[in-house]
Design an enzyme around this catalytic site. Sequence first.
Site, PDB file in Angstrom:
ATOM      1  N   GLU A 184     -10.762   6.952   4.373  1.00 30.79           N
ATOM      2  CA  GLU A 184     -11.347   6.056   5.360  1.00 30.79           C
ATOM      3  C   GLU A 184     -10.402   4.873   5.520  1.00 30.79           C
ATOM      4  O   GLU A 184      -9.544   4.638   4.666  1.00 30.79           O
ATOM      5  CB  GLU A 184     -12.711   5.545   4.890  1.00 30.79           C
ATOM      6  CG  GLU A 184     -12.670   4.363   3.919  1.00 30.79           C
ATOM      7  CD  GLU A 184     -12.182   4.721   2.528  1.00 30.79           C
ATOM      8  OE1 GLU A 184     -12.183   5.927   2.181  1.00 30.79           O
ATOM      9  OE2 GLU A 184     -11.784   3.804   1.798  1.00 30.79           O
TER      10      GLU A 184
ATOM     11  N   LYS B 213       0.806  -1.229   0.000  1.00 28.72           N
ATOM     12  CA  LYS B 213       0.000   0.000   0.000  1.00 28.72           C
ATOM     13  C   LYS B 213       0.835   1.273   0.000  1.00 28.72           C
ATOM     14  O   LYS B 213       0.423   2.290  -0.542  1.00 28.72           O
ATOM     15  CB  LYS B 213      -0.962   0.002   1.186  1.00 28.72           C
ATOM     16  CG  LYS B 213      -2.140  -0.939   1.005  1.00 28.72           C
ATOM     17  CD  LYS B 213      -3.221  -0.668   2.020  1.00 28.72           C
ATOM     18  CE  LYS B 213      -4.458  -1.490   1.732  1.00 28.72           C
ATOM     19  NZ  LYS B 213      -4.287  -2.917   2.109  1.00 28.72           N
TER      20      LYS B 213
ATOM     21  N   SER C 178       1.856  -9.677  -0.957  1.00 30.61           N
ATOM     22  CA  SER C 178       1.519  -8.257  -0.819  1.00 30.61           C
ATOM     23  C   SER C 178       1.834  -7.653   0.540  1.00 30.61           C
ATOM     24  O   SER C 178       2.053  -6.448   0.642  1.00 30.61           O
ATOM     25  CB  SER C 178       0.035  -8.040  -1.154  1.00 30.61           C
ATOM     26  OG  SER C 178      -0.790  -8.879  -0.364  1.00 30.61           O
TER      27      SER C 178
HETATM   28  C1  LIG Z   1      -5.115  -3.974   1.669  1.00 30.80           C
HETATM   29  C2  LIG Z   1      -4.368  -5.212   1.361  1.00 30.80           C
HETATM   30  C3  LIG Z   1      -4.739  -6.049   0.275  1.00 30.80           C
HETATM   31  C4  LIG Z   1      -5.959  -5.815  -0.566  1.00 30.80           C
HETATM   32  O1  LIG Z   1      -5.903  -4.683  -1.389  1.00 30.80           O
HETATM   33  P1  LIG Z   1      -5.741  -4.768  -2.976  1.00 30.80           P
HETATM   34  O2  LIG Z   1      -6.102  -3.397  -3.411  1.00 30.80           O
HETATM   35  O3  LIG Z   1      -6.688  -5.810  -3.488  1.00 30.80           O
HETATM   36  O4  LIG Z   1      -4.337  -5.123  -3.260  1.00 30.80           O
HETATM   37  C5  LIG Z   1      -3.950  -7.154   0.001  1.00 30.80           C
HETATM   38  N1  LIG Z   1      -2.870  -7.455   0.743  1.00 30.80           N
HETATM   39  C6  LIG Z   1      -2.491  -6.692   1.798  1.00 30.80           C
HETATM   40  C7  LIG Z   1      -1.291  -7.099   2.576  1.00 30.80           C
HETATM   41  C8  LIG Z   1      -3.231  -5.552   2.141  1.00 30.80           C
HETATM   42  O5  LIG Z   1      -2.855  -4.813   3.193  1.00 30.80           O
END
Ligand SMILES: *Cc1c(COP(=O)(O)O)cnc(C)c1O
Length: 399
Positions: free
Chosen positions: A116, A94, A383
């Site tokens: 938010e 993010k 992610s």
């Molecule tokens: C917020 C989040 C997501 C989901 O968000 P996307 O916009 O679908 O990528 C996925 N993985 C992590 C670690 C997150 O914090």
Amino acid sequence: MTQQFLEMPDAQGYFGEYGGQIIPPQLKAVMDDINDAYEAVRQTAGFQEELADLYAHYVGRPSPIFHAKRLSARQGGAQIYLKREDLNHTGAHKINHCLGEALLAKYMGKTKVIAETGAGQHGVALASACALVGIDCEIHMGEVDIAKEHPNVVKMKILGCKLVPVTRGTRTLKDAVDSAFEEYLKDPVNFIYAIGSVVGPHPFPKMVRDFQSIVGREARAQFLAQHHKLPDVVTACVGGGSNAIGMFTEFLPDAGVQLVGVEPAGKGLDTPDHAATMTLGTKGAIHGFVCYNLQDAHGEPLPVYSIASGLDYPGVGPQHCYLKDVGRVQYEAITDTECLDAFMALSRSEGIIPALESAHAVAYAMKIAQTMAPEQTILVNLSGRGDKDADFVANHLGL
Ligand SMILES: *Cc1c(COP(=O)(O)O)cnc(C)c1O
């Protein structure tokens, strides 16, 4: 086909029939301003150099690609590789788009960034980026979520953002969106609303994608340099879809690379407790844009669910909807149980505790690896890291 993907969206913000600006005219003018500013600023060396410098020296990019050898051997089949977005400063992908949004706000002379947050992940990444850039930040969060997500609440306060508890309605994410949006409408010329994924009205799906596409650009070059070929499969979890589109964009023209987005099947696709928007949704409007939606007969968003709070959104990024319809990306769903199995398997075979969101993509990779040959390869976008989920999983599994 290649050009067609790279030139999206069109001037109105459409990816085929998805996206656009389903908003009042007053707000459309503001969004068009943001788009014009973004298109102007992104061309400048100043903006690109500042962002590249922050990616390198603040986030710690490039993130490595790691060969999960013991996990691959455990499954028996294809080799699994992880793009380590979990190693980024603040612990997830993010920060890549929050930095872009905060910098754009600064270049546009905005006085306040508003957003938010549900579980607090977007809030913490945005509050960090705003502290760094030196711009006021205001985050709206439901009281129920504030009680549940204590560590992130404390972090946001330490980082200096104004945290606004939302006491109306169900006191969760949906009400926080409404509350934050009302604040934004008080002065949309001087404020900017920082959307947390590739969703919302144009130009946000495009901008957030562009900021996240660093992930796939790095990953494709790193993989080629290491293996002199591309991966057979590239996969990522999909909530709103930002980490997935960030990973997929650079691979879209590579017809030989299979791209797979992984959604939360929750307690099962035959129960109401899931958030499998691409698999079970229908076309409709939500939060200012058109996409696949989980909604009731009156067009109201359904209460969706996932064990991973970052994935429980009833809509999905418009570009994903388009990529599904044209068949370039395939979307699969993974249950809570499969996600937890993958969470533990990756932790115990590699010493990497993944975010529950990311564990959905790991679970899918583990499943298909078994059907593939040992010389084949799967690249997973990891992610985020699982620090935020460790207590929950330990309690849930009785560890
Ligand atoms: C917020 C989040 C997501 C989901 O968000 P996307 O916009 O679908 O990528 C996925 N993985 C992590 C670690 C997150 O914090």
